[in-house]
Enzyme design. Structure first.
Site, PDB file in Angstrom:
ATOM      1  N   ALA A  37      -1.362   7.535  -8.110  1.00  0.00           N
ATOM      2  CA  ALA A  37      -2.538   8.283  -8.577  1.00  0.00           C
ATOM      3  C   ALA A  37      -3.822   7.604  -8.107  1.00  0.00           C
ATOM      4  O   ALA A  37      -4.739   8.260  -7.604  1.00  0.00           O
ATOM      5  CB  ALA A  37      -2.515   8.402 -10.095  1.00  0.00           C
ATOM      6  N   TYR A  38      -3.882   6.285  -8.269  1.00  0.00           N
ATOM      7  CA  TYR A  38      -5.054   5.540  -7.833  1.00  0.00           C
ATOM      8  C   TYR A  38      -5.247   5.654  -6.326  1.00  0.00           C
ATOM      9  O   TYR A  38      -6.356   5.939  -5.842  1.00  0.00           O
ATOM     10  CB  TYR A  38      -4.903   4.072  -8.238  1.00  0.00           C
ATOM     11  CG  TYR A  38      -6.058   3.191  -7.837  1.00  0.00           C
ATOM     12  CD1 TYR A  38      -7.238   3.200  -8.563  1.00  0.00           C
ATOM     13  CD2 TYR A  38      -5.970   2.336  -6.737  1.00  0.00           C
ATOM     14  CE1 TYR A  38      -8.317   2.397  -8.209  1.00  0.00           C
ATOM     15  CE2 TYR A  38      -7.034   1.522  -6.375  1.00  0.00           C
ATOM     16  CZ  TYR A  38      -8.196   1.553  -7.118  1.00  0.00           C
ATOM     17  OH  TYR A  38      -9.249   0.748  -6.756  1.00  0.00           O
TER      18      TYR A  38
END
Length: 224
Positions: free
Chosen positions: A130-131
């Site tokens: 996600a990051y």
């Protein structure tokens, strides 16, 4: 005196940038969820961002530093709400703040925008999907906006740090942190003041022929 707005300005890279830019003579306004910020604001709230920027007035320099690490898990174990939250802060919040300040910069014919991306947005870090994806989005946004504003006097660039010693990394698992640190040829993590020094140049008049670019500060990790 030029005014700089720094999101995430009460900790980590944002705080280091605030210290450096104040020393350089800028009027710095920190935006953060922290009650110690000059403006307490949730940047994921588009309406609140618009109202806050309207109250602040002219912004000459924007540092998009607010961000979260998000889930430290393999992609297939990531909860959809955690994925969404990571993008809400790292991408959508950046969009809201940038959209709010750009018209004024265009009108005045001068502006500097610097967004904190990450080496993860280029290389992808395991268990940080996600990051990594959100920081890749920051890079893409920077490249597009830089081209859109190229003839306006408003320059837009991003920074892609490797691991920097900041409170945000306290939320990163030791295994992930050890892995991404091992990728740095200098064999050390970076310092926040080193990043702030690069930012200081990117928001200065000395920068005149660079926009839509991504500047690595990675101790040699960067490969492109």
């Amino acid at each position: 005196m030029r005014r700089a707005l720094i999101t995430g300005g009460r900790s980590g890279l944002g705080a280091a940038c605030a210290t450096r830019l104040r020393a350089d003579g800028l009027d710095v306004i920190t935006v953060d969820l922290s009650p110690d910020a000059d403006v307490v604001l949730d940047i994921t709230d588009a309406s609140a961002v618009h109202d806050a920027v309207s109250r602040i007035g002219a912004v000459d320099v924007l540092i998009n530093s607010a961000g979260i690490v998000g889930p430290n898990l393999p992609l297939w174990q990531v909860d959809a709400a955690d994925w969404q939250r990571t993008f809400d802060v790292n991408v959508n919040g950046l969009f809201h703040v940038t959209k709010a300040v750009v018209p004024g910069m265009i009108e005045r014919g001068w502006g500097r925008i610097v967004s904190m991306a990450s080496m993860a947005g280029k290389d992808g870090n395991p268990n940080l999907s996600a990051y990594s994806a959100s920081k890749a989005a920051v890079i893409g946004l920077t490249k597009s906006l830089g081209k859109e504003l190229a003839t306006t006097g408003v320059l837009v660039n991003a920074i892609a740090p490797a691991v920097i010693e900041t409170p945000m990394n306290a939320a990163t698992s030791p295994e992930v942190l050890a892995h991404i640190t091992s990728l740095i040829p200098m064999r050390r993590v970076g310092r926040a003041d080193e990043v702030a020094a690069l930012v200081a140049w990117l928001v200065s008049d000395e920068l005149s022929f660079s926009t839509g670019a991504v500047y690595d500060i990675s101790g040699g990790r960067a490969t492109y």
